[in-house]
Motif scaffolding. Sequence first.
Motif, PDB file in Angstrom:
ATOM      1  N   MET A   1       0.623  -1.030   0.228  1.00  0.00           N
ATOM      2  CA  MET A   1      -0.017   0.163   0.076  1.00  0.00           C
ATOM      3  C   MET A   1       1.130   0.995   0.005  1.00  0.00           C
ATOM      4  O   MET A   1       1.089   2.275  -0.566  1.00  0.00           O
ATOM      5  CB  MET A   1      -1.071  -0.158   0.818  1.00  0.00           C
ATOM      6  N   LYS A   2       2.144   1.234   0.621  1.00  0.00           N
ATOM      7  CA  LYS A   2       3.007   2.161   0.666  1.00  0.00           C
ATOM      8  C   LYS A   2       3.583   2.606  -1.079  1.00  0.00           C
ATOM      9  O   LYS A   2       3.393   4.014  -1.136  1.00  0.00           O
ATOM     10  CB  LYS A   2       4.058   2.162   1.459  1.00  0.00           C
ATOM     11  N   GLU A   3       4.017   1.662  -1.484  1.00  0.00           N
ATOM     12  CA  GLU A   3       4.063   2.136  -2.927  1.00  0.00           C
ATOM     13  C   GLU A   3       2.696   2.274  -3.408  1.00  0.00           C
ATOM     14  O   GLU A   3       2.753   3.695  -3.940  1.00  0.00           O
ATOM     15  CB  GLU A   3       4.361   1.197  -3.927  1.00  0.00           C
ATOM     16  N   LYS A   4       1.717   2.165  -3.459  1.00  0.00           N
ATOM     17  CA  LYS A   4       0.202   2.962  -4.312  1.00  0.00           C
ATOM     18  C   LYS A   4       0.092   4.100  -3.677  1.00  0.00           C
ATOM     19  O   LYS A   4      -0.535   5.572  -4.321  1.00  0.00           O
ATOM     20  CB  LYS A   4      -1.291   2.237  -3.787  1.00  0.00           C
ATOM     21  N   ASP A  29      -7.872   3.732  10.652  1.00  0.00           N
ATOM     22  CA  ASP A  29      -6.693   3.917  10.754  1.00  0.00           C
ATOM     23  C   ASP A  29      -5.616   3.605   9.715  1.00  0.00           C
ATOM     24  O   ASP A  29      -4.631   3.968   9.963  1.00  0.00           O
ATOM     25  CB  ASP A  29      -6.778   2.329  11.233  1.00  0.00           C
ATOM     26  N   HIS A  30      -6.741   3.823   8.692  1.00  0.00           N
ATOM     27  CA  HIS A  30      -5.702   3.165   7.149  1.00  0.00           C
ATOM     28  C   HIS A  30      -5.458   5.117   7.172  1.00  0.00           C
ATOM     29  O   HIS A  30      -4.573   5.344   6.069  1.00  0.00           O
ATOM     30  CB  HIS A  30      -7.071   3.104   6.188  1.00  0.00           C
ATOM     31  N   ARG A  31      -6.624   6.149   7.301  1.00  0.00           N
ATOM     32  CA  ARG A  31      -6.262   7.144   6.575  1.00  0.00           C
ATOM     33  C   ARG A  31      -4.652   8.167   7.533  1.00  0.00           C
ATOM     34  O   ARG A  31      -4.389   9.204   7.206  1.00  0.00           O
ATOM     35  CB  ARG A  31      -7.522   8.483   7.511  1.00  0.00           C
ATOM     36  N   ARG A  32      -5.097   7.516   8.879  1.00  0.00           N
ATOM     37  CA  ARG A  32      -3.360   7.651   9.918  1.00  0.00           C
ATOM     38  C   ARG A  32      -2.245   7.110   8.789  1.00  0.00           C
ATOM     39  O   ARG A  32      -1.122   7.775   8.591  1.00  0.00           O
ATOM     40  CB  ARG A  32      -3.794   7.031  11.035  1.00  0.00           C
ATOM     41  N   PHE A  34      -2.283   6.924   5.882  1.00  0.00           N
ATOM     42  CA  PHE A  34      -2.714   7.414   4.629  1.00  0.00           C
ATOM     43  C   PHE A  34      -1.417   9.639   5.214  1.00  0.00           C
ATOM     44  O   PHE A  34      -0.909   9.468   4.041  1.00  0.00           O
ATOM     45  CB  PHE A  34      -3.437   8.129   3.988  1.00  0.00           C
ATOM     46  N   ASP A  35      -1.658   9.881   6.214  1.00  0.00           N
ATOM     47  CA  ASP A  35      -1.466  10.879   6.532  1.00  0.00           C
ATOM     48  C   ASP A  35      -0.064  11.167   6.900  1.00  0.00           C
ATOM     49  O   ASP A  35       0.959  11.216   6.519  1.00  0.00           O
ATOM     50  CB  ASP A  35      -2.352  11.503   7.793  1.00  0.00           C
ATOM     51  N   SER A  36       0.414   9.324   7.721  1.00  0.00           N
ATOM     52  CA  SER A  36       2.237   9.864   7.926  1.00  0.00           C
ATOM     53  C   SER A  36       2.683   9.563   6.449  1.00  0.00           C
ATOM     54  O   SER A  36       4.089  10.048   6.412  1.00  0.00           O
ATOM     55  CB  SER A  36       1.928   8.518   8.422  1.00  0.00           C
ATOM     56  N   GLU A  37       2.668   9.093   5.410  1.00  0.00           N
ATOM     57  CA  GLU A  37       2.783   8.402   3.875  1.00  0.00           C
ATOM     58  C   GLU A  37       3.275   9.945   3.822  1.00  0.00           C
ATOM     59  O   GLU A  37       4.432   9.975   2.962  1.00  0.00           O
ATOM     60  CB  GLU A  37       2.600   7.592   3.456  1.00  0.00           C
ATOM     61  N   LYS A  38       1.701  10.780   3.808  1.00  0.00           N
ATOM     62  CA  LYS A  38       2.056  12.088   3.102  1.00  0.00           C
ATOM     63  C   LYS A  38       3.417  12.430   3.641  1.00  0.00           C
ATOM     64  O   LYS A  38       3.879  13.162   2.747  1.00  0.00           O
ATOM     65  CB  LYS A  38       0.458  12.165   2.980  1.00  0.00           C
ATOM     66  N   ALA A  39       3.177  12.721   4.797  1.00  0.00           N
ATOM     67  CA  ALA A  39       4.213  13.394   5.313  1.00  0.00           C
ATOM     68  C   ALA A  39       5.935  13.524   5.047  1.00  0.00           C
ATOM     69  O   ALA A  39       6.343  13.679   5.069  1.00  0.00           O
ATOM     70  CB  ALA A  39       3.651  13.646   7.369  1.00  0.00           C
ATOM     71  N   TRP A  40       5.713  11.602   5.314  1.00  0.00           N
ATOM     72  CA  TRP A  40       7.154  11.486   4.957  1.00  0.00           C
ATOM     73  C   TRP A  40       7.970  11.720   3.242  1.00  0.00           C
ATOM     74  O   TRP A  40       8.578  12.343   3.494  1.00  0.00           O
ATOM     75  CB  TRP A  40       7.148   9.979   4.475  1.00  0.00           C
TER      76      TRP A  40
END
Length: 323
Positions: A1-4, A29-32, A34-40
């Motif tokens: 999911m990280k790659e997507k 939980d999935h939105r959290r 997503f937000d973490s990956e977006k910030a990174w």
Amino acid sequence: MKEKIQLYLEGKLPEKEQAALLDWLRDEDHRRVFDSEKAWWWKETKLRREGRISDLGQVRLRERLKEKQQMERSALLLNWHRYAAIVLLMIVLSGSVFVYNIYFNTELQLTQIHTKLGQMSTVTMPDGSKIWVNSDTKLTYNNQYGIQNRAIQVQGEAYFHVAKNRKNPFIVDLGAIKVKVTGTQFGISNYDDLNEMNVVLEEGSVEIQSASDELITSLKPEELAVFNKKTNTIHTLKVNPVQYTSWRDGLLNIFELPLDQLVVKLERRYNQKFDVDPLIKDLPYTFSIEDESLAEVIHLIERISPVKAQQEGNVIKLKYMNR
């Protein structure tokens, strides 16, 4: 999911996989995640951009030192290296623009949700906003939604429960007008075959703007704005919002609606074509539809008005019946 998620942020995720990602984001939980990956992703992008620009600056500095040394050797070489420095500067600046475009102007990709006649859908957006999409509706947004914008285009009918974000307003583009909010609950109706667009507010506040972003009016809870497409005029009414938004719960409220407009709603709800006799097209109706079948609704229309329904092929014809 990280790659997507990364492909989505870069504008490279295919449209079908974007829809699957949105379904995945319905879970809190999935939105959290997503937000973490977006910030990174943004942090890494910024670091890479700063590093590339720094390298270009060092190249530029070295070339200037080289130019100075050669200037001391010969006046002839001085002029030559001046031209070289100009060319180098153009290359450096072009490289900087190239780096900026890579990381900050990713290619826009559009995602469209289209409900067919007789269908409804719900969508949870990456920012947590929830949208109910009525029958025969198109909802369109780009892959920068939730990052650089919260802009959506709607043709049809939808209800919005918008997550609060004052720094990034939520914009619904209806063509002739726009609806701007930071966090609220409201409904819109914008079907191409109707002469009016409606915006009804249940909670919070909304601004209605022109296509050029000029403020037209603001709405308070329990207010309805009606925009006439032909005259480009707008007026507001005090209403019970439930009459206009209950469709998302499967309840269709009809209030003093002419028959020719009523059948439009029935066509979308039941995926059935109608033909209305001009003699009865202006007959007004007031009732509610919840779990009733189309046959039950037609029987009600026949019982309370001088109308006779006849099935001819794929069309139900509503004719005047003299009693």
